[in-house]
Design a protein around this motif. Sequence first.
Motif, PDB file in Angstrom:
ATOM      1  N   PRO A 262      33.365 -24.336  88.747  1.00  0.00           N
ATOM      2  CA  PRO A 262      32.223 -23.466  88.442  1.00  0.00           C
ATOM      3  C   PRO A 262      30.948 -24.295  88.283  1.00  0.00           C
ATOM      4  O   PRO A 262      30.965 -25.379  87.691  1.00  0.00           O
ATOM      5  CB  PRO A 262      32.626 -22.825  87.105  1.00  0.00           C
ATOM      6  CG  PRO A 262      34.116 -22.949  87.042  1.00  0.00           C
ATOM      7  CD  PRO A 262      34.459 -24.205  87.773  1.00  0.00           C
ATOM      8  N   ASN A 263      29.862 -23.781  88.836  1.00  0.00           N
ATOM      9  CA  ASN A 263      28.550 -24.440  88.743  1.00  0.00           C
ATOM     10  C   ASN A 263      28.519 -25.805  89.420  1.00  0.00           C
ATOM     11  O   ASN A 263      27.645 -26.625  89.120  1.00  0.00           O
ATOM     12  CB  ASN A 263      28.096 -24.582  87.288  1.00  0.00           C
ATOM     13  CG  ASN A 263      27.875 -23.247  86.613  1.00  0.00           C
ATOM     14  OD1 ASN A 263      27.721 -22.234  87.275  1.00  0.00           O
ATOM     15  ND2 ASN A 263      27.867 -23.239  85.296  1.00  0.00           N
TER      16      ASN A 263
ATOM     17  N   TYR B 120      20.805 -22.690  82.524  1.00  0.00           N
ATOM     18  CA  TYR B 120      22.053 -22.164  81.980  1.00  0.00           C
ATOM     19  C   TYR B 120      21.764 -21.227  80.813  1.00  0.00           C
ATOM     20  O   TYR B 120      22.374 -20.157  80.687  1.00  0.00           O
ATOM     21  CB  TYR B 120      22.960 -23.307  81.509  1.00  0.00           C
ATOM     22  CG  TYR B 120      23.656 -24.086  82.602  1.00  0.00           C
ATOM     23  CD1 TYR B 120      23.480 -23.778  83.957  1.00  0.00           C
ATOM     24  CD2 TYR B 120      24.505 -25.137  82.285  1.00  0.00           C
ATOM     25  CE1 TYR B 120      24.126 -24.504  84.939  1.00  0.00           C
ATOM     26  CE2 TYR B 120      25.161 -25.871  83.271  1.00  0.00           C
ATOM     27  CZ  TYR B 120      24.963 -25.555  84.597  1.00  0.00           C
ATOM     28  OH  TYR B 120      25.612 -26.269  85.570  1.00  0.00           O
TER      29      TYR B 120
ATOM     30  N   GLN C 288      36.565 -18.473  78.905  1.00  0.00           N
ATOM     31  CA  GLN C 288      35.351 -18.864  79.613  1.00  0.00           C
ATOM     32  C   GLN C 288      35.379 -18.207  80.990  1.00  0.00           C
ATOM     33  O   GLN C 288      36.257 -18.486  81.804  1.00  0.00           O
ATOM     34  CB  GLN C 288      35.271 -20.378  79.773  1.00  0.00           C
ATOM     35  CG  GLN C 288      34.041 -20.859  80.514  1.00  0.00           C
ATOM     36  CD  GLN C 288      32.761 -20.622  79.733  1.00  0.00           C
ATOM     37  OE1 GLN C 288      32.662 -20.996  78.569  1.00  0.00           O
ATOM     38  NE2 GLN C 288      31.783 -19.978  80.364  1.00  0.00           N
TER      39      GLN C 288
ATOM     40  N   TRP D 160      33.369 -17.150  84.640  1.00  0.00           N
ATOM     41  CA  TRP D 160      32.371 -17.770  85.512  1.00  0.00           C
ATOM     42  C   TRP D 160      31.835 -16.822  86.579  1.00  0.00           C
ATOM     43  O   TRP D 160      30.876 -17.141  87.269  1.00  0.00           O
ATOM     44  CB  TRP D 160      32.988 -18.985  86.200  1.00  0.00           C
ATOM     45  CG  TRP D 160      33.401 -20.048  85.246  1.00  0.00           C
ATOM     46  CD1 TRP D 160      34.666 -20.335  84.830  1.00  0.00           C
ATOM     47  CD2 TRP D 160      32.549 -20.979  84.566  1.00  0.00           C
ATOM     48  NE1 TRP D 160      34.671 -21.378  83.942  1.00  0.00           N
ATOM     49  CE2 TRP D 160      33.372 -21.797  83.761  1.00  0.00           C
ATOM     50  CE3 TRP D 160      31.174 -21.190  84.556  1.00  0.00           C
ATOM     51  CZ2 TRP D 160      32.869 -22.819  82.965  1.00  0.00           C
ATOM     52  CZ3 TRP D 160      30.670 -22.219  83.759  1.00  0.00           C
ATOM     53  CH2 TRP D 160      31.504 -23.009  82.971  1.00  0.00           C
TER      54      TRP D 160
END
Length: 805
Positions: A412-413, A664, A734, A736
Amino acid sequence: MTRTDLPSHARVVIVGGGIVGASTAYHLTKSGISDVVLLEQGQLSSGTTWHAAGLVGQLRGHSVLTELIKHSTKLYSELHQLTGLETGWKQCGSISVARTDGRMGLLRRTIASARAQGVEVEEMTPEQAGEMWPPMRVEDLKGAIWLPGDGKANPTDLTQSLAKAARMGGARIVEGVRVTGISQSGGRVSGVETAQGNITAEIVVNCAGQWARKLGQMCGVSVPMHSAEHMYIVTGAVPGVHPDLPVMRDPDGYIYFKEEVGGLCMGGFEPVAKPWGMDGIPDDFAFQLLEDDWDQFEILMQNALIRVPGLETAEVKKFYNGPESFTPDNNFLLGEAPELKGFFVGAGFNSMGIASAGGAGLALAEWIVEGAPTMDLWPVDIRRFAGFNNNPTWLHDRVKETLGMHYTMPWPNLEQDSARPFRRSALYDRLNAKGAVWGSKMGWERVNYFARNKAESSIEYSFGRQNWHDAVAAEHVATRTGAALFDLSSFSKLMVEGRDALAVLNRICAANLDRPVGTSVYTGMLNARGGYESDLTVFRLGEARFMIVTGSAQAVHDADWIRKNTPGDAHVWVSDVTSAWSVLAVMGPDAPALLQGLTRSDLSDAAHPFATVAEIDLGYATVLANRMSYAGEAGFELFVPVDFTLGVHEALVGAGALVHAGYYALDSLRIEKGFRAWGRELTPDITPFEAGLGFAVDFDKPDGFIGREALLALRGKPLHQRIVMLSVDDPTPQLWGGELVARDGVPVGKVMSAAHGHSIGRPVTLCRIEEPARGIDRAYLSNGRFEIDLAGARFAATWHPKPPV
């Protein structure tokens, strides 16, 4: 047809006889356009297509790419019935294996994504994978997945079959004709030039493979791609190999395998690729390979020996080193070029040309026939790049990384590291000194977050909470409770001017822009289907002068959309002024008071209310202050001439308690507030009704707007897809984006945006829900039991009719 009897005119001329050109020709004839001429400088498939491995894997990171490949598999399985020519298509299925826990977590996420997209998939143990793929060593594996719908084909046979289908539909295909120039008139393509004669045309399609960039340069069109060497070997007999052996991918080892006449074809995508063709691609490079390079191939061979020990004694019959073209982001290039009307591109397929060609040819043909994309093609739209992306030195350095992205762990990211920094704001050095950790979008270096210590100074990727979580939480809370400064200079800014500017923009935008000078209006630009081409803010700076503020990646796309929808006799011009203005956003409940201390201008609610923009003094500078906030708090976006940016930053920093924050935090702030983002919640297939943004549409303004008729037809009817907000009851997961959403145990959609909601103490999401049968109303949302699937584990979620913050 021979090269000596070229027609003088054709409605469509396709340049390039590889699989993509042949597919486009076929789909055009199937769509009713038979006046098609395809020109190939050598022979069909002689460039890149002939040496492709021929793998067809359906599942991709973007749902539209999956849909295009699903069309490819259906087409390839049926084509021989139409043409009588075999294509080598075999639905043998594919196995992907995991060496690490992280990769296995990704594969489990893939299962939920695949099922949401209608792709059949199963999880397997290492032992089950070994039974299905006997040559494989499995002791070190964590698991695998099985996709029975995947397959393989013979690229040359497939191209010949598509070409025959195109001929059957009326297309003419001519080999041995090289295009030497592109004719144009009045900003529109008018034909092609060849040594055998010129052909006038209404449409020219650049499917020239590795020569596509050169062909684009002939007419001022940027086709950002660069060639790199791609290698594989074909072996003799290997124990355990049989004709029905599935394709096998071992991405942790960067390698793939398929059965080849009792042996194996083994290749891969090494992490650091070897660019090729820096001095240009020879025109006569047909059915040719490059020299063997065992040193470059070593990392793939070593991993292959780990996975298939039988290769140790197998004969290597052939080493293939065939160059292929790669783009800066590893997605192909499709669509009408913004620089030249009627000039289309289908190129840069990143070693996915065989899998993608069937669907890409369909999408390109539909775009040509309809005059606009018929589906959300943004991930491959050529307008996602600008002219500066065509810089050859930058492309050379970037392609070293993009080839390996096929099998790089897609955390992710994940940020690309190569060929950076590229574009930098005026504050780059200042923010770097404050601990900025950088991301990149449209070439811009943008602050993701500010590290508070060495442990946070670089991103540690994982599917769980990453090491920046607490730093972003602090920035988020500071924005909600005090004041924070965001450098948003990467926002694209377009100036639209001229006596007809209001009339043209009011027709293109869904909101009414006929407001007083000094008004800022949030609006969407819609397509004829009523879906979002973009969402943006429009400042009315004068009677005939407007500034459009849009997303970082959308400058080329949005300017092109405006120009294409401007009447030829309109007195309007569009200028990209992105690099002339920095944007410093000061957000939070303390922001207005902080700014008031730096200016003689009145920033009170009465004098400068929400959605107004005005020139103000700030320190020694004169800036545009727009009272609007993507964070959902009080604040101003300051549009600062670039040469005054450092001074304004100094004044802001010296004014009091102001926390620097990054993208973010901005993302988590906007998701908590339910603010939609284009490219995530807002797409060409989502209408304002479905997005919950009907308030930003003015149905009654004079002369209407593009998409009005489609929206009127939907007005008051049940919505079969909607963007909704869900938060996860458990504070620990978490998310995403991309996770499957279930209602009462049944999959109904997926997460489009996700973040930890630091104001509410749990994950918060914006999701796309689909219900084709009954429609989605308040009762559907309030009475359903929602869950979000995270790598196979389902977490209860709560629907929010209004944002929880």
